[in-house]
Design a protein around this motif. Sequence first.
Motif, PDB file in Angstrom:
ATOM      1  N   LYS A   2     -14.210  40.818  -3.514  1.00 14.09           N
ATOM      2  CA  LYS A   2     -15.982  41.648  -4.385  1.00 14.09           C
ATOM      3  C   LYS A   2     -16.483  41.646  -3.464  1.00 14.09           C
ATOM      4  O   LYS A   2     -17.892  42.786  -3.262  1.00 14.09           O
ATOM      5  CB  LYS A   2     -16.230  41.171  -5.511  1.00 14.09           C
ATOM      6  CG  LYS A   2     -16.350  41.890  -5.949  1.00 14.09           C
ATOM      7  CD  LYS A   2     -16.778  41.031  -7.714  1.00 14.09           C
ATOM      8  CE  LYS A   2     -18.771  41.893  -8.597  1.00 14.09           C
ATOM      9  NZ  LYS A   2     -18.724  41.431  -9.735  1.00 14.09           N
ATOM     10  N   LEU A   5     -16.692  44.084  -0.200  1.00 17.96           N
ATOM     11  CA  LEU A   5     -16.534  45.549  -0.667  1.00 17.96           C
ATOM     12  C   LEU A   5     -18.061  45.743  -1.046  1.00 17.96           C
ATOM     13  O   LEU A   5     -18.598  46.936  -0.300  1.00 17.96           O
ATOM     14  CB  LEU A   5     -15.846  45.310  -2.001  1.00 17.96           C
ATOM     15  CG  LEU A   5     -13.954  45.544  -2.416  1.00 17.96           C
ATOM     16  CD1 LEU A   5     -13.590  45.886  -2.967  1.00 17.96           C
ATOM     17  CD2 LEU A   5     -14.111  46.796  -0.683  1.00 17.96           C
ATOM     18  N   ASP A 123     -14.548  50.255  -2.800  1.00 15.92           N
ATOM     19  CA  ASP A 123     -13.599  50.186  -3.050  1.00 15.92           C
ATOM     20  C   ASP A 123     -12.603  51.917  -3.643  1.00 15.92           C
ATOM     21  O   ASP A 123     -13.144  51.952  -4.949  1.00 15.92           O
ATOM     22  CB  ASP A 123     -14.329  49.416  -5.000  1.00 15.92           C
ATOM     23  CG  ASP A 123     -13.034  48.939  -5.279  1.00 15.92           C
ATOM     24  OD1 ASP A 123     -11.478  49.175  -5.670  1.00 15.92           O
ATOM     25  OD2 ASP A 123     -13.269  47.530  -6.091  1.00 15.92           O
TER      26      ASP A 123
END
Length: 268
Positions: A2, A5, A123
Amino acid sequence: MKAELEALKERQQKTWASGDYARIAWLTIPLADALCDGVDLRAGSTVLDVATGTGHVALAAARRFCDVTGIDYVPALLERARRRAESEDLEIEFREADAENLPFADASFDYVLSAIGVMFTADHPRAAGELLRVCRPGGHVATASWTPTGFIGEMLKVVSRYAPPPPGALPPTRWGTEGTMRELLGGGAAELSFTNASVTQRFLSPEHFADFFIEHYGPTLKAAERLNDEERRAFRDDLVSLAGKSNRAVDGTLVHDWEFQITVATRA
């Protein structure tokens, strides 16, 4: 993952805010009408244009008498889109927002569209999920995306050789393939259709194309900025060569075709 990204998203935002994308956007205007026609856009519908840039799709939808909202995460591009809408007396709401976190309730729009925009998100599954989420059941999600084997797909491969993408980055041209779009949208779609088309582009010469893109287009500009003088010359030479290979003109100018795929998903 995460965190990677989010870092990639920040880098991408800076890339699209660099150069003068409005000048590059001239070249993609035909894709907006192709997308609206491909999804059979109906007057009176509510439309969201995701990653609107300078507003091509939003403007095309508003000219078809739709109630239109456009979002992007680059404020300068939104300001250009607003000026374009004002010049035509078109009422469009433009908002700064992230394609991966759309600020709208579920099932808010009849049509959710994106031309050469959402394909560049960090994403991909999250962005695709957001397109589906804000589309009403029976409505339509539609994208126009460069194909990996078309000219822009090949150009982006050249860029990646000189400026390799960071870890976690996926090729944006995945959105221009049937297999990926079935993977991204198929779970929320009752029906999917795919159409390949192309837009013809004209430049003064292959060299003019290379210089124009290095100066104005975020990905090529940023790639060139990271190179030393020798590498930059090689990069330009490769762009000139690529353009020359696709050239249909015989008078010294450049005439070539850029392939894109239109995907239309009917929301389940």
